[in-house]
Design a protein around this motif. Structure first.
Motif, PDB file in Angstrom:
ATOM      1  N   UNK A 240      46.517  36.305  36.760  1.00 14.08           N
ATOM      2  CA  UNK A 240      46.906  37.435  37.567  1.00 14.08           C
ATOM      3  C   UNK A 240      45.978  38.624  37.502  1.00 14.08           C
ATOM      4  N   UNK A 241      45.097  38.662  36.511  1.00  7.23           N
ATOM      5  CA  UNK A 241      44.145  39.770  36.404  1.00  7.23           C
ATOM      6  C   UNK A 241      43.007  39.594  37.406  1.00  7.23           C
ATOM      7  N   UNK A 242      42.731  38.364  37.809  1.00  8.92           N
ATOM      8  CA  UNK A 242      41.711  38.142  38.839  1.00  8.92           C
ATOM      9  C   UNK A 242      40.383  37.685  38.292  1.00  8.92           C
ATOM     10  N   UNK A 243      40.393  36.617  37.494  1.00  9.66           N
ATOM     11  CA  UNK A 243      39.122  36.108  36.943  1.00  9.66           C
ATOM     12  C   UNK A 243      38.246  35.534  38.042  1.00  9.66           C
ATOM     13  N   UNK A 244      38.839  34.861  39.036  1.00  6.85           N
ATOM     14  CA  UNK A 244      38.033  34.274  40.099  1.00  6.85           C
ATOM     15  C   UNK A 244      37.286  35.318  40.905  1.00  6.85           C
ATOM     16  N   UNK A 245      37.957  36.404  41.251  1.00  8.55           N
ATOM     17  CA  UNK A 245      37.281  37.449  42.005  1.00  8.55           C
ATOM     18  C   UNK A 245      36.240  38.167  41.142  1.00  8.55           C
ATOM     19  N   UNK A 246      36.499  38.269  39.844  1.00  5.49           N
ATOM     20  CA  UNK A 246      35.499  38.854  38.943  1.00  5.49           C
ATOM     21  C   UNK A 246      34.240  38.003  38.915  1.00  5.49           C
ATOM     22  N   UNK A 247      34.408  36.672  38.864  1.00  6.02           N
ATOM     23  CA  UNK A 247      33.249  35.774  38.892  1.00  6.02           C
ATOM     24  C   UNK A 247      32.491  35.930  40.200  1.00  6.02           C
ATOM     25  N   UNK A 248      33.221  36.040  41.304  1.00  7.75           N
ATOM     26  CA  UNK A 248      32.563  36.236  42.597  1.00  7.75           C
ATOM     27  C   UNK A 248      31.770  37.543  42.613  1.00  7.75           C
TER      28      UNK A 248
END
Length: 539
Positions: A240-248
């Protein structure tokens, strides 16, 4: 002739109340100030006076009832009553007797009758307990004692999290918390300047928490470990913190620095569509995402394949795959990146690479070896680690068996989850200049499963531990407390972030689901082509 009558003596005038003093005079201690009912002058009335005369208009007045102090009420014990003793009536003559405490039998001094004290009825004759002033209660001490009795500090396991040293980007849409142990330390000062900062501030695609991760990860990638490999970063944020968007966001930042290639390794091929969505959300629509499982085993940058830049998305299963001709995906990726590759190497859900250092009676995984190999170079594969006493000789024998073409199927049957670990170790070794990102919410929950995180620099040259086995031994002796200290040290050195969504106000209920009879018996059949077929029955 009688005496003349004398007039009666004049009556004495009634005593006049004493005059009150003006405010300018010296008022007696304990007096009060009132306003004259006639001339409206402020007067000071001495203590003990209830009637007075205004010295200005000579108007006799009286204090209002609410200002008249009542004398303190004094309770005088009755005549003949000893308050230090118990007053009991005689059963014969009814005289009230003063009986000392603890005396059970006595004779009445009035009628000489022998009496005995009935303890069951004694409380009816005792005076009511005097009310003592309430004792000052230390609520903090009581709360601490209650929490210690319950086995821990209540409400202090997590604390609200806000970036302590960065104020870029909008706040996170949901409340985020951090463990109390991690909140006790501060990260280093941010010195990295994002190239996409203005773009992120205008689009608001990333929250302040995610931008903070970008800054510290890029800042960490500018450092090198004592062994010459580039330092890595560990993203331990929860769901929910947004690891995928952070990687992007990391891929988009490196794209602006001219690093147009990236490897994104995850657990499922379907997550490739999520990667595409995250890149679009941060504005990186121009970056293509190539699914490795859809591509042939030939060179990726050849004319037939045509993958010259972009993100190659693959799974841990693809990382250990090989063709019938013996060409592996790992070799294909290393050839595409090149020996001087300094782009991103992302291990998403990196807990898939656990069990590099197995427990007694179990075997390491080939995925772990692949992860290590691609980070630190082929000369530091498991054979070299054997000489450094990092792994058991049995683990190295397992690697040789798994790498053998003749026994690949047998090794796969013996250790069905071993391949991924070996390949992750191998991949890190072959790309020592890659910018490694470890991304997992549970990657550091078990110290034994951190063996593939060689780019964190927690063991090896320049540290207190010559190899991972020494590091693991200290953590095993220290328990959970030692693991928390490691996490705090990693955060203080700028290589680790770990936040999670707040569970404040969340309710849960435990529901037991009874199993049916047919569910209690499970039949599992494992078949390895051309070798053997084994059936396991679990009851």
């Amino acid at each position: 002739m009688g005496q003349p009558s004398l007039p009666p003596p004049p009556l004495a005038p009634p005593p006049q109340p004493p005059p009150a003093s003006l405010p300018g005079g010296a008022a007696a201690a304990g007096g009060c100030q009132v306003r004259c009912a006639g001339c409206r002058v402020i007067l000071t009335v001495g203590p003990g006076l209830t009637e007075f005369v205004c010295p200005t208009c000579q108007l006799p007045q009286m204090l209002p009832p609410e200002l008249i102090r009542q004398p303190p009420h004094r309770t005088v014990p009755a005549h003949g009553i000893d308050p230090t003793k118990i007053q009991l009536p005689c059963a014969n003559c009814k005289a009230i007797l003063n009986v000392p405490h603890g005396l059970s039998r006595f004779a009445c001094p009035q009628c000489n009758v022998d009496l005995a004290v009935d303890v069951s009825k004694l409380k009816h004759f005792l005076p009511p307990p005097s009310r003592l002033p309430p004792e000052e209660v230390n609520e903090v001490a009581i709360e601490v004692e209650r929490e210690e009795d319950e086995g821990g500090m209540v409400g202090e396991t997590f604390t609200d999290y806000r970036p302590p040293k960065l104020s870029i980007g909008p706040p996170h849409p949901d409340p985020v918390v951090e463990t109390s142990s991690l909140s006790a330390v501060q990260p280093p000062e941010p010195t990295y300047d994002l190239k996409i900062r203005d773009e992120l501030e205008s689009s608001k695609a990333l929250s302040c928490l995610q931008i903070e991760t970008l800054v510290y990860a890029c800042q960490r990638h500018l450092q090198h470990l004592p062994n010459g490999a580039r330092a890595g970063f560990f993203v331990g944020d929860g769901a929910g913190v947004g690891k995928g968007r952070t990687i992007a966001g990391l891929i988009w930042e490196n794209w602006h620095h001219g690093r147009r290639k990236a490897l994104w390794i995850s657990v499922s091929s379907d997550l490739k569509f999520d990667a595409r969505r995250d890149l679009d959300d941060v504005g990186a629509m121009c970056i293509e995402v190539h699914a490795l499982n859809k591509l042939p085993y030939s060179k990726l940058d050849s004319k037939s394949v045509g993958v010259r830049e972009g993100v190659v998305f693959l799974t841990y299963s693809s990382l250990i795959a090989s063709s019938e001709k013996g060409r592996s995906r790992l070799q294909q990726l290393v050839q595409w990146c090149g020996p001087e590759y300094d782009g991103l190497l992302i291990f998403d859900e990196c807990h898939k690479a656990k069990n590099l250092v197995p427990e007694a009676g179990s075997q390491p995984t080939r995925t772990g070896e692949a992860v290590l190999d691609i980070q630190v170079g082929p000369s530091h594969s498991l054979q070299t680690y054997q000489h450094r006493s990092c792994l058991d000789p049995l683990a190295v024998a397992a690697v040789d068996l798994a790498r053998s073409n003749a026994f690949t199927a047998l090794a796969t049957w013996l250790w069905p989850f071993s391949n991924c670990y070996f390949q992750i170790l191998a991949q890190q070794a072959r790309l020592p200049e890659a910018r490694v990102i470890y991304c997992s919410a549970t990657g550091a929950s078990e110290p034994r499963n951190m063996g593939y995180m060689t780019r964190l620099g927690l063991w090896g040259s320049g540290t207190c531990f010559s190899n991972f086995r020494e590091f693991l031994g200290v953590l095993d002796k220290g328990g959970v407390g030692a693991l928390e200290l490691v996490a705090m040290d990693m955060k203080a050195r700028g290589m680790y972030v770990c936040r999670t969504l707040s569970y404040k106000g969340v309710e849960f209920e435990v529901v037991e689901a009874p199993l049916e009879a047919k569910m209690m018996r499970t039949l599992i059949c494992i078949r390895v082509p051309n070798y053997l077929s084994v059936t396991f029955i679990f009851i």
